[in-house]
Design a protein around this motif. Structure first.
Motif, PDB file in Angstrom:
ATOM      1  N   GLU A   1      38.877  72.981  12.478  1.00 42.17           N
ATOM      2  CA  GLU A   1      38.159  72.195  12.472  1.00 42.17           C
ATOM      3  C   GLU A   1      37.809  71.799  13.967  1.00 42.17           C
ATOM      4  OE1 GLU A   1      41.107  69.140  10.347  1.00 42.17           O
ATOM      5  OE2 GLU A   1      40.282  68.992   8.218  1.00 42.17           O
TER       6      GLU A   1
ATOM      7  N   LYS B   1      40.656  61.631   6.814  1.00 39.31           N
ATOM      8  CA  LYS B   1      39.657  61.508   7.410  1.00 39.31           C
ATOM      9  C   LYS B   1      38.471  60.370   7.205  1.00 39.31           C
ATOM     10  CE  LYS B   1      39.518  66.375   6.722  1.00 39.31           C
ATOM     11  NZ  LYS B   1      39.260  67.040   7.423  1.00 39.31           N
TER      12      LYS B   1
ATOM     13  N   LEU C   1      34.289  66.463  10.284  1.00 46.08           N
ATOM     14  CA  LEU C   1      35.326  66.514  10.004  1.00 46.08           C
ATOM     15  C   LEU C   1      35.710  65.242   9.241  1.00 46.08           C
ATOM     16  CD1 LEU C   1      35.607  66.393  14.088  1.00 46.08           C
ATOM     17  CD2 LEU C   1      36.944  67.904  12.741  1.00 46.08           C
ATOM     18  N   PHE C   2      35.017  65.125   8.309  1.00 47.75           N
ATOM     19  CA  PHE C   2      34.928  63.710   7.493  1.00 47.75           C
ATOM     20  C   PHE C   2      35.282  63.774   6.056  1.00 47.75           C
ATOM     21  CE2 PHE C   2      34.627  60.875  11.635  1.00 47.75           C
ATOM     22  CZ  PHE C   2      35.568  60.845  11.822  1.00 47.75           C
TER      23      PHE C   2
ATOM     24  N   LYS D   1      42.243  62.513  -0.158  1.00 51.21           N
ATOM     25  CA  LYS D   1      42.056  61.972   0.390  1.00 51.21           C
ATOM     26  C   LYS D   1      42.967  61.069   0.252  1.00 51.21           C
ATOM     27  CE  LYS D   1      38.652  59.103   1.976  1.00 51.21           C
ATOM     28  NZ  LYS D   1      38.163  59.622   3.296  1.00 51.21           N
TER      29      LYS D   1
ATOM     30  N   PRO E   1      41.520  61.979  12.288  1.00 51.10           N
ATOM     31  CA  PRO E   1      40.846  60.844  11.638  1.00 51.10           C
ATOM     32  C   PRO E   1      41.406  60.719   9.816  1.00 51.10           C
ATOM     33  CG  PRO E   1      39.960  63.294  11.089  1.00 51.10           C
ATOM     34  CD  PRO E   1      41.219  63.822  12.568  1.00 51.10           C
ATOM     35  N   GLU E   2      42.636  59.897  10.905  1.00 48.74           N
ATOM     36  CA  GLU E   2      43.742  59.336   9.379  1.00 48.74           C
ATOM     37  C   GLU E   2      44.477  58.206  10.326  1.00 48.74           C
ATOM     38  OE1 GLU E   2      47.425  62.719   8.562  1.00 48.74           O
ATOM     39  OE2 GLU E   2      48.684  61.174   9.567  1.00 48.74           O
TER      40      GLU E   2
END
Length: 139
Positions: A6, A44, A14-15, A25, A76-77
């Motif tokens: 990634e 994400k 990345l999203f 998700k 991204p979490e």
């Protein structure tokens, strides 16, 4: 967590969920340290969705506590912890608040589109009047 593969992808990717790898998700984990509490991990996403959801959860009548954290800016979490009064589950509150937000955003989009179209028509009307040559709009 961001994997080495990634890290080499363009930023916008990345999203995007890697559905081929089975990424979901949202995942829910019961938090055993407090009753009627769950942690929701949203992949994400960043502070934008975390803050939006957490503030709306706090307005729900059955919510005792809601908060979020982003472990690291490069990951991204978002983790949201949600505790209810026990009359409804955290999952039910999560779904209810998301439905309310979707309805509010749909209403906002509708209002925005209506205002945009009205302004566009008003501007077109003013341009037609000014193109007529006279101060009263007559040729």
């Amino acid at each position: 967590m961001v994997s080495h593969s990634e890290e080499n992808r363009p930023g916008f990717e990345l999203f995007l969920l890697n559905e081929g790898a089975g990424e979901k998700k949202i995942a829910e984990r019961a938090f055993t340290g407090m009753s009627n509490t769950s942690d929701f991990i949203i992949l994400k996403e960043d502070h934008t969705i975390g803050n939006l959801l957490s503030e709306h959860f706090k307005q729900h009548p059955h919510v005792m506590m809601a908060g979020y954290k982003v472990a690291h800016p490069n990951v991204p979490e978002v983790m949201i912890r949600l505790q209810t009064d026990g009359t409804v589950t955290p999952r039910e509150v999560f779904i209810d608040v998301c439905k309310q937000l979707i309805a509010q955003l749909a209403q906002l989009a509708q209002n925005f589109t209506r205002e945009y179209e009205l302004r566009r028509m008003a501007t077109a009307g003013e341009q037609d009047n000014n193109a007529g040559g006279g101060s009263n709009g007559r040729p």
